[in-house]
Scaffold this active site. Structure first.
Site, PDB file in Angstrom:
ATOM      1  N   GLY A 126      30.560  45.385  48.856  1.00  0.00           N
ATOM      2  CA  GLY A 126      29.125  45.167  49.040  1.00  0.00           C
ATOM      3  C   GLY A 126      28.901  44.280  50.247  1.00  0.00           C
ATOM      4  CD  GLN A 142      33.181  36.851  40.686  1.00  0.00           C
ATOM      5  OE1 GLN A 142      33.489  35.694  40.392  1.00  0.00           O
ATOM      6  NE2 GLN A 142      32.649  37.170  41.859  1.00  0.00           N
ATOM      7  CG  HIS A 184      29.334  31.610  44.140  1.00  0.00           C
ATOM      8  ND1 HIS A 184      28.911  30.345  44.504  1.00  0.00           N
ATOM      9  CD2 HIS A 184      28.545  31.974  43.094  1.00  0.00           C
ATOM     10  CE1 HIS A 184      27.918  29.972  43.707  1.00  0.00           C
ATOM     11  NE2 HIS A 184      27.687  30.946  42.847  1.00  0.00           N
ATOM     12  CD  GLU A 192      22.026  31.237  44.603  1.00  0.00           C
ATOM     13  OE1 GLU A 192      22.578  31.570  45.661  1.00  0.00           O
ATOM     14  OE2 GLU A 192      22.543  31.450  43.496  1.00  0.00           O
ATOM     15  CD  GLU A 208      -2.197  33.487  59.861  1.00  0.00           C
ATOM     16  OE1 GLU A 208      -1.491  32.464  59.797  1.00  0.00           O
ATOM     17  OE2 GLU A 208      -2.578  33.980  60.937  1.00  0.00           O
ATOM     18  CB  SER A 261      -1.633  24.423  67.967  1.00  0.00           C
ATOM     19  OG  SER A 261      -1.929  24.478  66.580  1.00  0.00           O
TER      20      SER A 261
HETATM   21  P1  NAD Z   1      27.311  42.943  46.165  1.00  0.00           P
HETATM   22  O1  NAD Z   1      26.457  43.129  44.966  1.00  0.00           O
HETATM   23  O2  NAD Z   1      26.707  43.138  47.521  1.00  0.00           O
HETATM   24  O3  NAD Z   1      28.563  43.941  46.098  1.00  0.00           O
HETATM   25  C1  NAD Z   1      29.345  44.075  44.968  1.00  0.00           C
HETATM   26  C2  NAD Z   1      30.421  45.140  45.190  1.00  0.00           C
HETATM   27  O4  NAD Z   1      31.307  45.116  44.065  1.00  0.00           O
HETATM   28  C3  NAD Z   1      29.896  46.567  45.283  1.00  0.00           C
HETATM   29  O5  NAD Z   1      30.675  47.274  46.224  1.00  0.00           O
HETATM   30  C4  NAD Z   1      30.167  47.131  43.881  1.00  0.00           C
HETATM   31  O6  NAD Z   1      30.351  48.516  43.885  1.00  0.00           O
HETATM   32  C5  NAD Z   1      31.447  46.416  43.529  1.00  0.00           C
HETATM   33  N1  NAD Z   1      31.710  46.222  42.106  1.00  0.00           N
HETATM   34  C6  NAD Z   1      30.825  45.950  41.110  1.00  0.00           C
HETATM   35  N2  NAD Z   1      31.473  45.790  39.941  1.00  0.00           N
HETATM   36  C7  NAD Z   1      32.784  45.954  40.198  1.00  0.00           C
HETATM   37  C8  NAD Z   1      33.960  45.917  39.398  1.00  0.00           C
HETATM   38  N3  NAD Z   1      33.905  45.666  38.078  1.00  0.00           N
HETATM   39  N4  NAD Z   1      35.146  46.156  39.998  1.00  0.00           N
HETATM   40  C9  NAD Z   1      35.238  46.404  41.324  1.00  0.00           C
HETATM   41  N5  NAD Z   1      34.154  46.447  42.136  1.00  0.00           N
HETATM   42  C10 NAD Z   1      32.954  46.217  41.576  1.00  0.00           C
HETATM   43  O7  NAD Z   1      27.994  41.499  46.024  1.00  0.00           O
HETATM   44  P2  NAD Z   1      27.937  40.269  47.056  1.00  0.00           P
HETATM   45  O8  NAD Z   1      26.520  39.806  47.201  1.00  0.00           O
HETATM   46  O9  NAD Z   1      28.753  40.614  48.251  1.00  0.00           O
HETATM   47  O10 NAD Z   1      28.679  39.133  46.206  1.00  0.00           O
HETATM   48  C11 NAD Z   1      30.084  39.103  46.037  1.00  0.00           C
HETATM   49  C12 NAD Z   1      30.554  37.664  45.873  1.00  0.00           C
HETATM   50  O11 NAD Z   1      30.316  36.949  47.083  1.00  0.00           O
HETATM   51  C13 NAD Z   1      29.826  36.873  44.777  1.00  0.00           C
HETATM   52  O12 NAD Z   1      30.752  35.988  44.208  1.00  0.00           O
HETATM   53  C14 NAD Z   1      28.761  36.098  45.547  1.00  0.00           C
HETATM   54  O13 NAD Z   1      28.338  34.919  44.902  1.00  0.00           O
HETATM   55  C15 NAD Z   1      29.532  35.765  46.817  1.00  0.00           C
HETATM   56  N6  NAD Z   1      28.708  35.489  47.995  1.00  0.00           N
HETATM   57  C16 NAD Z   1      27.803  36.413  48.417  1.00  0.00           C
HETATM   58  C17 NAD Z   1      27.060  36.171  49.565  1.00  0.00           C
HETATM   59  C18 NAD Z   1      26.168  37.261  50.115  1.00  0.00           C
HETATM   60  O14 NAD Z   1      25.943  37.233  51.309  1.00  0.00           O
HETATM   61  N7  NAD Z   1      25.671  38.217  49.367  1.00  0.00           N
HETATM   62  C19 NAD Z   1      27.233  34.960  50.285  1.00  0.00           C
HETATM   63  C20 NAD Z   1      28.210  34.048  49.846  1.00  0.00           C
HETATM   64  C21 NAD Z   1      28.942  34.331  48.692  1.00  0.00           C
HETATM   65 MG    MG Z   2      24.626  32.045  45.892  1.00  0.00          MG
HETATM   66 MG    MG Z   3      -1.750  30.724  62.320  1.00  0.00          MG
END
Ligand code: NAD
Ligand code: MG
Ligand code: MG
Length: 339
Positions: A25, A86, A108, A195, A227, A252
C-alpha cells in the site's frame, strides 16, 4: 537527540539480506521499490492470495509470495499491512515460520508498544518510521532526496538490530534527510496524538466547522470551499517552508491581526484540556483497545463514519472546483491503479 545520515550507515548490511515487505500500500510500495533501487537484490512483497495489490507489485517486476512463504524465506520482514491486522498476521503466518535470529520490522510502534504482538525472544525488533506518507517516501527518493525517518529498537537479540535498522532506513532514502533515534513508545504515542488532535482529526473538524458556518449563514458553497478548504494548503505551504512567522509575513496585516484576535477565541484553553484527555486515552491504552474491539466487531461504526463523511456536501463541491484546476490532478502523488 541522535540523528544519523547515509555516512553513518553501512548499507551493505541490508543489501546482503533477503527482505520481505508485507503489504503493497502507501508505505509498502515505497519501501519495496526504494530498497530495490538502492541495490537490495532479494526483495519480495508478501500479500494475501487474491489481493488487489498483487498485480501492482508484479507490474513493477517485484516477486510476490504469501506471508507464510516470505517469512520462511526472509532475513528481514518489514510489516506494512494495516496496524489492526498485524497481530493476526504475526500469529497466523510469521511466528512459526520466521528463521531464528531474523529481524521483524515495523513502520509504526503500535503493535509492539501496546503488546498486540508479543514477539519471539530470538528476533530483532526494529522500527523505521518515515515522517511522511508512503507516496512522498517514493517520490522524494526518485528525485534523489529522502524523507526524514525515525529509528527505534525494541528487542536486540543479535546485537545488530540497530545497525540493520539504520541500513534499512538509509536504503529507503532516510539517510539523505536524517534518521532520528527514538523509542517505540515515543513514536507511537506522539504519532497517534498528532494525527488525532491536529493533523487529521483536529484539522478536518476545524475545516468542516468553518465551511458549515458559512453555508448556514447563506454564503455560496463554492465561496465556503475556497475560504475554508482550498486555501488551507496555501497557508500550510508557507508554514511548512518557514514556520508560522513566515506565513504571517506573507499574509496581509488585516489577516494577521484577525489571526491574533480571533484564533484564540476558536482554539481556547478548553481545547488543550481536551487534548490532554486525548493524550491520556492514548497513553493508557484506552484508545487502542477501543479501536481493536471496533475491528474485532467488523468495524461497524468506523465504516458508518467513513460513509457519512464521504457524503458531506464539502466533497461534492470540492470535486467540481478541483476540476477547474487541472494542475492539481496532473501533480498528484497518488495513482490508485499503481500505488
Ligand atoms: P495501506 O492500507 O496503504 O496498505 C496496506 C497493504 O497491506 C495493502 O497492500 C494490502 O493489500 C495489504 N494487506 C492487508 N492485509 C494484509 C495481510 N493480512 N497480509 C498481507 N498484506 C496485507 O497501509 P499503510 O498506510 O501503508 O500502513 C502500513 C504501515 O505503515 C502501518 O503500520 C502504518 O501505521 C505505517 N505508516 C503509514 C504511513 C502512511 O504514509 N500511510 C506513514 C508512516 C507509517
Ligand atoms: Mg499514524
Ligand atoms: Mg481570504
Amino acid at each position: 537527540m541522535q540523528v544519523y545520515y547515509d555516512r553513518d550507515a553501512d548499507v551493505s548490511l541490508i543489501k546482503k539480506k533477503k527482505v520481505a515487505v508485507v503489504g503493497y500500500g502507501s508505505q509498502g510500495h515505497a519501501h519495496a521499490l526504494n530498497l530495490r533501487d538502492s541495490g537490495v537484490k532479494d526483495v519480495v512483497v508478501a500479500l494475501r492470495q487474491g489481493s488487489a495489490s498483487i498485480n501492482k507489485a508484479k507490474a513493477e517486476k517485484l516477486k510476490v509470495m504469501t506471508s507464510a512463504e516470505a517469512a520462511k524465506w526472509a532475513d528481514v520482514v518489514m510489516v506494512l499491512s494495516p496496524d489492526e491486522g498485524q497481530a493476526a498476521l504475526y500469529n497466523d503466518h510469521i511466528r512459526d515460520n520466521l528463521k531464528k535470529g531474523a529481524a521483524l520490522a515495523f513502520a509504526h510502534g503500535l503493535s509492539i508498544h501496546f503488546r498486540l504482538i508479543e514477539p519471539r525472544g530470538d528476533l530483532d525488533i526494529f522500527m523505521v518510521a518515515p515522517k511522511g506518507p508512503g507516496h512522498t517516501v517514493r517520490s522524494e527518493y526518485q528525485k534523489g532526496n529522502g524523507v526524514p525517518m525515525l529509528l527505534a529498537v525494541a528487542q536486540d537479540a543479535t546485537g545488530n538490530a540497530h545497525d540493520i535498522g539504520l541500513a534499512y532506513a538509509s536504503a529507503i532514502g532516510g539517510g539523505r534527510a536524517g534518521i532520528i533515534g527514538t523509542t517505540f513508545r515515543e513514536e507511537c504515542e506522539t504519532d497517534l496524538f498528532g494525527e488525532q488532535s491536529v493533523l487529521c482529526g483536529g484539522l478536518t473538524s476545524l475545516i468542516q466547522s468553518g465551511y458549515e458556518t458559512l453555508i448556514e449563514a447563506g454564503y455560496a458553497p463554492e465561496m465556503a470551499y475556497f475560504e475554508c478548504v482550498h486555501e488551507v494548503k496555501l497557508i500550510v505551504d508557507l508554514i511548512y517552508e518557514g514556520g508560522i512567522a513566515n506565513m504571517r509575513y506573507s499574509i496581509s496585516n488585516t489577516a494577521e491581526y484577525g489571526d491574533y484576535a480571533s484564533g484564540p477565541r476558536i482554539i481556547d484553553e478548553g481545547v488543550k484540556t481536551r487534548m490532554k484527555e486525548i493524550l491520556d486515552d492514548i497513553q493508557s491504552g484506552r484508545f487502542v483497545s477501543q479501536w481493536m474491539s471496533e475491528c474485532a466487531a467488523g468495524q461497524p461504526s468506523f465504516k458508518a463514519m467513513r460513509r457519512r463523511a464521504a457524503e458531506h456536501q464539502i466533497e461534492e463541491v470540492g470535486e467540481k472546483l478541483r476540476a477547474m484546476m487541472p494542475w492539481i490532478a496532473e501533480n498528484a502523488l497518488v495513482d490508485k491503479s499503481k500505488n
